[in-house]
Motif scaffolding. Structure first.
Motif, PDB file in Angstrom:
ATOM      1  N   GLN A 274       9.314  -8.432  -4.438  1.00  9.52           N
ATOM      2  CA  GLN A 274       8.038  -8.277  -3.747  1.00  9.52           C
ATOM      3  C   GLN A 274       7.090  -9.425  -4.104  1.00  9.52           C
ATOM      4  OE1 GLN A 274       7.499  -5.846  -1.427  1.00  9.52           O
ATOM      5  NE2 GLN A 274       9.671  -5.403  -1.775  1.00  9.52           N
TER       6      GLN A 274
ATOM      7  N   SER B 199       7.665  -8.890   5.070  1.00  9.83           N
ATOM      8  CA  SER B 199       7.883  -7.447   5.141  1.00  9.83           C
ATOM      9  C   SER B 199       7.446  -6.995   6.527  1.00  9.83           C
ATOM     10  CB  SER B 199       7.067  -6.721   4.073  1.00  9.83           C
ATOM     11  OG  SER B 199       7.015  -5.336   4.344  1.00  9.83           O
ATOM     12  N   ILE B 200       8.401  -6.602   7.375  1.00  8.35           N
ATOM     13  CA  ILE B 200       8.062  -6.198   8.739  1.00  8.35           C
ATOM     14  C   ILE B 200       7.191  -4.945   8.738  1.00  8.35           C
ATOM     15  CG2 ILE B 200      10.129  -4.796   9.042  1.00  8.35           C
ATOM     16  CD1 ILE B 200       8.447  -7.017  11.724  1.00  8.35           C
ATOM     17  N   GLU B 201       7.396  -4.100   7.744  1.00 11.58           N
ATOM     18  CA  GLU B 201       6.575  -2.891   7.627  1.00 11.58           C
ATOM     19  C   GLU B 201       5.110  -3.263   7.407  1.00 11.58           C
ATOM     20  OE1 GLU B 201       6.133   1.022   4.683  1.00 11.58           O
ATOM     21  OE2 GLU B 201       7.982  -0.156   4.670  1.00 11.58           O
ATOM     22  N   SER B 202       4.877  -4.250   6.540  1.00  8.79           N
ATOM     23  CA  SER B 202       3.506  -4.691   6.290  1.00  8.79           C
ATOM     24  C   SER B 202       2.925  -5.398   7.505  1.00  8.79           C
ATOM     25  CB  SER B 202       3.466  -5.621   5.080  1.00  8.79           C
ATOM     26  OG  SER B 202       3.816  -4.930   3.890  1.00  8.79           O
TER      27      SER B 202
ATOM     28  N   ASN C 250       3.549  -4.803  10.596  1.00  4.88           N
ATOM     29  CA  ASN C 250       3.171  -3.791  11.585  1.00  4.88           C
ATOM     30  C   ASN C 250       1.842  -3.132  11.243  1.00  4.88           C
ATOM     31  OD1 ASN C 250       5.438  -4.198  13.199  1.00  4.88           O
ATOM     32  ND2 ASN C 250       6.671  -2.707  12.063  1.00  4.88           N
ATOM     33  N   LYS C 251       1.427  -3.252   9.980  1.00  3.68           N
ATOM     34  CA  LYS C 251       0.134  -2.708   9.551  1.00  3.68           C
ATOM     35  C   LYS C 251      -0.948  -3.785   9.552  1.00  3.68           C
ATOM     36  CE  LYS C 251       2.293   0.677   6.434  1.00  3.68           C
ATOM     37  NZ  LYS C 251       2.451   1.094   5.023  1.00  3.68           N
TER      38      LYS C 251
ATOM     39  N   ASP D  47       2.462 -10.003   2.550  1.00  2.00           N
ATOM     40  CA  ASP D  47       3.521  -9.328   1.797  1.00  2.00           C
ATOM     41  C   ASP D  47       4.884  -9.870   2.213  1.00  2.00           C
ATOM     42  OD1 ASP D  47       1.519  -7.863   0.723  1.00  2.00           O
ATOM     43  OD2 ASP D  47       2.130  -5.931   1.542  1.00  2.00           O
TER      44      ASP D  47
ATOM     45  N   GLU E  66       9.295  -9.937   1.181  1.00  2.34           N
ATOM     46  CA  GLU E  66      10.371  -9.171   0.540  1.00  2.34           C
ATOM     47  C   GLU E  66      11.292 -10.029  -0.313  1.00  2.34           C
ATOM     48  OE1 GLU E  66      12.512  -7.056   3.514  1.00  2.34           O
ATOM     49  OE2 GLU E  66      10.915  -5.571   3.826  1.00  2.34           O
TER      50      GLU E  66
ATOM     51  N   ASN F  34      13.556  -9.131  10.294  1.00  2.71           N
ATOM     52  CA  ASN F  34      12.353  -9.567   9.597  1.00  2.71           C
ATOM     53  C   ASN F  34      12.014 -11.021   9.930  1.00  2.71           C
ATOM     54  OD1 ASN F  34      12.270  -7.107   8.424  1.00  2.71           O
ATOM     55  ND2 ASN F  34      12.627  -7.798   6.326  1.00  2.71           N
TER      56      ASN F  34
END
Length: 269
Positions: free
Chosen positions: A138, A173-176, A178-179, A184, A186, A241
């Motif tokens: 991270q 980080s694709i999750e980050s 999207n937010k 961020d 990985e 990603n």
């Protein structure tokens, strides 16, 4: 001329530390005697040995080779030593020439990046499969990137450099994303040559939405949003990603305005 010299006199005469002289003694290439008080005394014999040791060291011979030669010297062993020395120099010359060529390539890479980067244009490009080495971890700060890069270099036996290397980057980080968080990551990675055999990741062949921009990384949020808008407008689908490649970064310049970064987002057409 005296028959014996104390360690302090030898140290000053040869501009050599006492520790070095005692190390030579430990290696058994020097064998001073001791006086009644236990102080080291160096004889005329030690002087010529020191002269020879100093010269052989300057020619690049190892202590092991020096000791073997001092223990058994004749014309044949001297010729053999000099032949070995020439071979050592040839190896060093080859290494230096490789390093010189490597530096030229890095200079070319930096110049080519500045001259041929199509800045601030979102493009849809088909990229071939690329081999790489990657290390997961991270990342939320620049310092963490360099720490992971160091670990990656160590893991890969320092087979890639940083200065003038436009193949080093991070995986978002694709999750980050999207937010709306663009800081961020990985993992870190380095692309390798197509013929590389020692690799642990392959970046898939296919279409990528790409953007190259100049300036500080704080511009990421704006650039990535534009890329997402492009993907949505063209009804494309993200298939993995996104990655960020540091073509010119803090390793080449301390001026943020000179940074050049490429973002690549893999998509399905």
């Amino acid at each position: 001329m005296k028959d014996f010299y104390k360690i302090g006199e030898i140290s000053e005469m040869y501009d050599m530390s006492r520790d070095s002289l005692m190390y030579y003694e430990k290696l058994e290439i020097l064998n001073p005697i001791r006086d009644d008080n236990g102080y080291r005394l160096y004889s005329i014999s030690d002087i010529w040995r020191l002269n020879l040791i100093k010269e052989l060291k300057s020619l690049g011979f190892s202590f092991k080779m020096i000791k073997e030669y001092l223990d058994k010297r004749d014309i044949n062993s001297t010729n053999k030593l000099l032949i070995n020395g020439i071979e050592l120099l040839d190896e060093q010359i080859y290494t230096l020439l490789k390093q010189k060529e490597n530096m030229r390539k890095r200079m070319y890479t930096i110049a080519d990046t500045y001259e041929n980067s199509n800045l601030n244009n979102i493009e849809l490009n088909y990229l071939k499969k690329r081999k790489g080495t990657v290390l997961n971890g991270q990342i939320k700060r620049d310092e963490e990137f360099d720490l992971l890069i160091q670990k990656l270099q160590k893991k890969y036996n320092n087979k890639f450099g940083i200065l003038g290397n436009n193949s080093v980057g991070s995986v978002f980080s694709i999750e980050s994303l999207n937010k709306g968080i663009t800081t961020d990551f990985e993992s870190v990675f380095c692309f390798l040559n197509d013929d590389a055999e020692d690799y642990n990741i392959e970046f898939e062949e296919g279409y990528y939405v790409t953007l190259i921009y100049a300036g500080d990384y704080t511009n990421n949020t704006e650039h990535i949003q534009h890329m997402f808008d492009f993907i949505e407008d063209n009804k494309l689908i993200i298939r993995g990603n996104p990655i960020e490649i540091y073509k010119i970064d803090i390793h080449e310049t301390e001026k943020c305005e000179e940074y050049i970064t490429e973002i690549q987002i893999p998509i399905k057409c």
